[in-house]
Motif scaffolding. Structure first.
Motif, PDB file in Angstrom:
ATOM      1  N   ALA A   1       0.824  -1.203   0.000  1.00  0.00           N
ATOM      2  CA  ALA A   1       0.000   0.000   0.000  1.00  0.00           C
ATOM      3  C   ALA A   1       0.862   1.260   0.000  1.00  0.00           C
ATOM      4  CB  ALA A   1      -0.930  -0.007   1.213  1.00  0.00           C
ATOM      5  N   VAL A   2       1.935   1.276   0.799  1.00  0.00           N
ATOM      6  CA  VAL A   2       2.843   2.426   0.818  1.00  0.00           C
ATOM      7  C   VAL A   2       3.481   2.623  -0.549  1.00  0.00           C
ATOM      8  CG1 VAL A   2       5.040   3.266   1.734  1.00  0.00           C
ATOM      9  CG2 VAL A   2       3.316   2.357   3.295  1.00  0.00           C
ATOM     10  N   CYS A   3       3.951   1.540  -1.129  1.00  0.00           N
ATOM     11  CA  CYS A   3       4.594   1.609  -2.445  1.00  0.00           C
ATOM     12  C   CYS A   3       3.637   2.206  -3.479  1.00  0.00           C
ATOM     13  CB  CYS A   3       5.033   0.206  -2.855  1.00  0.00           C
ATOM     14  SG  CYS A   3       5.841   0.112  -4.461  1.00  0.00           S
ATOM     15  N   LEU A   4       2.394   1.735  -3.485  1.00  0.00           N
ATOM     16  CA  LEU A   4       1.419   2.214  -4.467  1.00  0.00           C
ATOM     17  C   LEU A   4       1.027   3.661  -4.206  1.00  0.00           C
ATOM     18  CD1 LEU A   4      -0.843  -0.966  -4.632  1.00  0.00           C
ATOM     19  CD2 LEU A   4       0.775  -0.169  -6.375  1.00  0.00           C
ATOM     20  N   ALA A   5       0.804   4.001  -2.935  1.00  0.00           N
ATOM     21  CA  ALA A   5       0.399   5.369  -2.609  1.00  0.00           C
ATOM     22  C   ALA A   5       1.506   6.358  -2.941  1.00  0.00           C
ATOM     23  CB  ALA A   5       0.013   5.462  -1.135  1.00  0.00           C
TER      24      ALA A   5
ATOM     25  N   LEU B   1       5.955  -1.671  11.856  1.00  0.00           N
ATOM     26  CA  LEU B   1       4.590  -1.582  11.340  1.00  0.00           C
ATOM     27  C   LEU B   1       3.977  -0.222  11.651  1.00  0.00           C
ATOM     28  CD1 LEU B   1       3.286  -5.153  12.240  1.00  0.00           C
ATOM     29  CD2 LEU B   1       3.889  -4.313   9.968  1.00  0.00           C
ATOM     30  N   ASP B   2       4.257   0.329  12.838  1.00  0.00           N
ATOM     31  CA  ASP B   2       3.798   1.689  13.146  1.00  0.00           C
ATOM     32  C   ASP B   2       4.407   2.696  12.172  1.00  0.00           C
ATOM     33  OD1 ASP B   2       2.197   0.941  15.247  1.00  0.00           O
ATOM     34  OD2 ASP B   2       3.626   1.491  16.813  1.00  0.00           O
ATOM     35  N   PHE B   3       5.690   2.512  11.875  1.00  0.00           N
ATOM     36  CA  PHE B   3       6.365   3.400  10.922  1.00  0.00           C
ATOM     37  C   PHE B   3       5.696   3.323   9.547  1.00  0.00           C
ATOM     38  CE2 PHE B   3       9.542   3.307   7.460  1.00  0.00           C
ATOM     39  CZ  PHE B   3       9.884   4.650   7.424  1.00  0.00           C
ATOM     40  N   LEU B   4       5.400   2.112   9.080  1.00  0.00           N
ATOM     41  CA  LEU B   4       4.739   1.968   7.784  1.00  0.00           C
ATOM     42  C   LEU B   4       3.346   2.588   7.805  1.00  0.00           C
ATOM     43  CD1 LEU B   4       5.678  -1.660   6.642  1.00  0.00           C
ATOM     44  CD2 LEU B   4       6.652   0.501   5.843  1.00  0.00           C
ATOM     45  N   GLY B   5       2.636   2.431   8.931  1.00  0.00           N
ATOM     46  CA  GLY B   5       1.307   3.029   9.038  1.00  0.00           C
ATOM     47  C   GLY B   5       1.361   4.546   8.946  1.00  0.00           C
ATOM     48  N   THR B   6       2.349   5.148   9.600  1.00  0.00           N
ATOM     49  CA  THR B   6       2.516   6.597   9.515  1.00  0.00           C
ATOM     50  C   THR B   6       2.868   7.026   8.101  1.00  0.00           C
ATOM     51  OG1 THR B   6       3.229   6.710  11.827  1.00  0.00           O
ATOM     52  CG2 THR B   6       3.850   8.550  10.395  1.00  0.00           C
ATOM     53  N   ARG B   7       3.746   6.276   7.482  1.00  0.00           N
ATOM     54  CA  ARG B   7       4.157   6.591   6.110  1.00  0.00           C
ATOM     55  C   ARG B   7       2.965   6.469   5.153  1.00  0.00           C
ATOM     56  NH1 ARG B   7       9.613   3.824   3.611  1.00  0.00           N
ATOM     57  NH2 ARG B   7       9.257   4.285   1.389  1.00  0.00           N
ATOM     58  N   LEU B   8       2.115   5.478   5.399  1.00  0.00           N
ATOM     59  CA  LEU B   8       0.921   5.291   4.578  1.00  0.00           C
ATOM     60  C   LEU B   8      -0.010   6.492   4.703  1.00  0.00           C
ATOM     61  CD1 LEU B   8      -0.682   3.221   2.811  1.00  0.00           C
ATOM     62  CD2 LEU B   8      -1.750   2.449   4.931  1.00  0.00           C
ATOM     63  N   ALA B   9      -0.239   6.934   5.944  1.00  0.00           N
ATOM     64  CA  ALA B   9      -1.110   8.089   6.157  1.00  0.00           C
ATOM     65  C   ALA B   9      -0.536   9.338   5.512  1.00  0.00           C
ATOM     66  CB  ALA B   9      -1.325   8.308   7.655  1.00  0.00           C
ATOM     67  N   GLU B  10       0.772   9.529   5.616  1.00  0.00           N
ATOM     68  CA  GLU B  10       1.413  10.704   5.015  1.00  0.00           C
ATOM     69  C   GLU B  10       1.295  10.690   3.499  1.00  0.00           C
ATOM     70  OE1 GLU B  10       5.328  10.468   6.615  1.00  0.00           O
ATOM     71  OE2 GLU B  10       4.805  11.525   8.475  1.00  0.00           O
ATOM     72  N   ALA B  11       1.151   9.499   2.922  1.00  0.00           N
ATOM     73  CA  ALA B  11       0.983   9.392   1.464  1.00  0.00           C
ATOM     74  C   ALA B  11      -0.473   9.578   1.050  1.00  0.00           C
ATOM     75  CB  ALA B  11       1.494   8.041   0.976  1.00  0.00           C
ATOM     76  N   GLY B  12      -1.350   9.826   2.030  1.00  0.00           N
ATOM     77  CA  GLY B  12      -2.746  10.111   1.718  1.00  0.00           C
ATOM     78  C   GLY B  12      -3.658   8.910   1.655  1.00  0.00           C
ATOM     79  N   ALA B  13      -3.178   7.750   2.094  1.00  0.00           N
ATOM     80  CA  ALA B  13      -3.994   6.537   2.044  1.00  0.00           C
ATOM     81  C   ALA B  13      -4.756   6.344   3.354  1.00  0.00           C
ATOM     82  CB  ALA B  13      -3.131   5.321   1.765  1.00  0.00           C
TER      83      ALA B  13
END
Length: 313
Positions: free
Chosen positions: A14-18, A128-140
């Protein structure tokens, strides 16, 4: 597009795609801290097939860029990898960034070969918390939501990426997926600074993985077992085996017990199919190498979806 699953495969994808510019939502029956990824040992290892080896190389580059950064959970460590399967070093040893062969006097009893290596280790709850934050920052957006079948997901988005781990057996109707149960004993770190892992032909093996002030002791690989309850006898065996290798664990304070179901499959599945009018990409079945293959398979999904742009099904 919709990504199903919020373990390390789902979040990485999800991070990669966002971050590549796609509009992404994530639906997950279990939130990241509740997934099998959250209880994984967290040591990077090279993939064993040509495809998986390339995926692990991609992941190594991503993890190496994060190593030592506060809040990522990625910390490079030296460790000992041993085996009783052969007298020869494994072919993947050349992939290790820093490595030296084990001296005979460093091999535990019964082990035929071994090597010391410095590789990324990943404290999965932090990562996993780091990835979740990164995901949110990417707008997902990440939501807790289970789906009954792929048709339900396909009705909600024109593109679905299935990263549901062991649940993919039911969701995708894939009989080749099966749980491989693992269990850890978590102890307060008695001063151990290196990891240890065995490659043996057995459902019981020995491993320990330090993450700061705690150590995850392993391990078992129990195919077909769906139980998420810690087994006291299994825990006792893990403690006994680890104390044989590192006597300080015999008196270490036990902090807890963790159980996870690895998504076992003869090979991870990454392929596309059509469900109704939606395009579905399957990305599951990484077994016990999920974190090691995560970014490689995520980039493969992103390339596949990019190739779809501008063409009809």
């Amino acid at each position: 597009m919709l990504v199903l699953g919020a373990g390390v495969i789902g979040l990485s994808t999800a991070v990669c795609l966002a971050e590549a510019g796609h509009r992404v939502r994530v639906w997950a029956e279990r939130l990241p801290a509740e997934t099998t990824s959250a209880v994984a040992s967290g040591v990077w290892v090279p993939g064993l097939t040509p495809r998986d080896l390339e995926w692990s190389r991609v992941t190594l580059a991503e993890l190496s860029a994060l190593a030592g950064r506060e809040g990522t959970g990625v910390h490079p460590e030296w460790g000992l990898e041993v085996s009783d399967l052969s007298d020869e070093q494994p072919v993947w040893a050349a992939e290790l960034p820093e490595m030296r062969p084990c001296r005979p006097d460093e091999l535990p009893p019964g082990m035929r070969t071994g090597l010391w290596a410095r590789v990324p280790m990943i404290d999965l709850p932090v990562y996993l918390d780091f990835l979740g934050t990164r995901l949110a920052e990417a707008g997902a957006e990440l939501r807790r939501r289970a789906v009954g079948d792929l048709a339900e997901a396909a009705a909600a988005a024109p593109v679905v990426v299935n990263c549901t781990g062991v649940a993919a057996g039911r969701l995708a109707g894939d009989p080749r997926v099966r749980p491989v149960r693992g269990q850890h004993v978590v102890v307060r770190n008695p001063g151990v600074e290196h990891f240890y892992i065995e490659a043996v032909d057995s459902t019981e093996w020995t491993g320990f993985f330090p993450h700061g002030d705690r150590v995850l002791l392993a391990g078992v690989s129990q195919p077909g077992d769906w139980s998420l309850e810690p087994d006291p006898e299994v825990a006792e065996g893990i403690l006994r085996r680890c104390a044989r290798i590192e006597p300080r664990f015999a008196e270490a304070e036990v902090l807890g017990h963790l159980v996870g179901l690895r998504p076992g499959r003869e090979a991870a599945r990454l392929e596309e199919e059509r469900v109704g009018s939606a395009r579905v990409v399957h990305n599951y079945g990484h077994g016990g190498e999920g974190v090691s293959l995560s970014w490689g398979s995520a980039r493969a999904v992103e390339r596949l979806l990019t190739s779809w742009r501008g063409r009809s099904w």
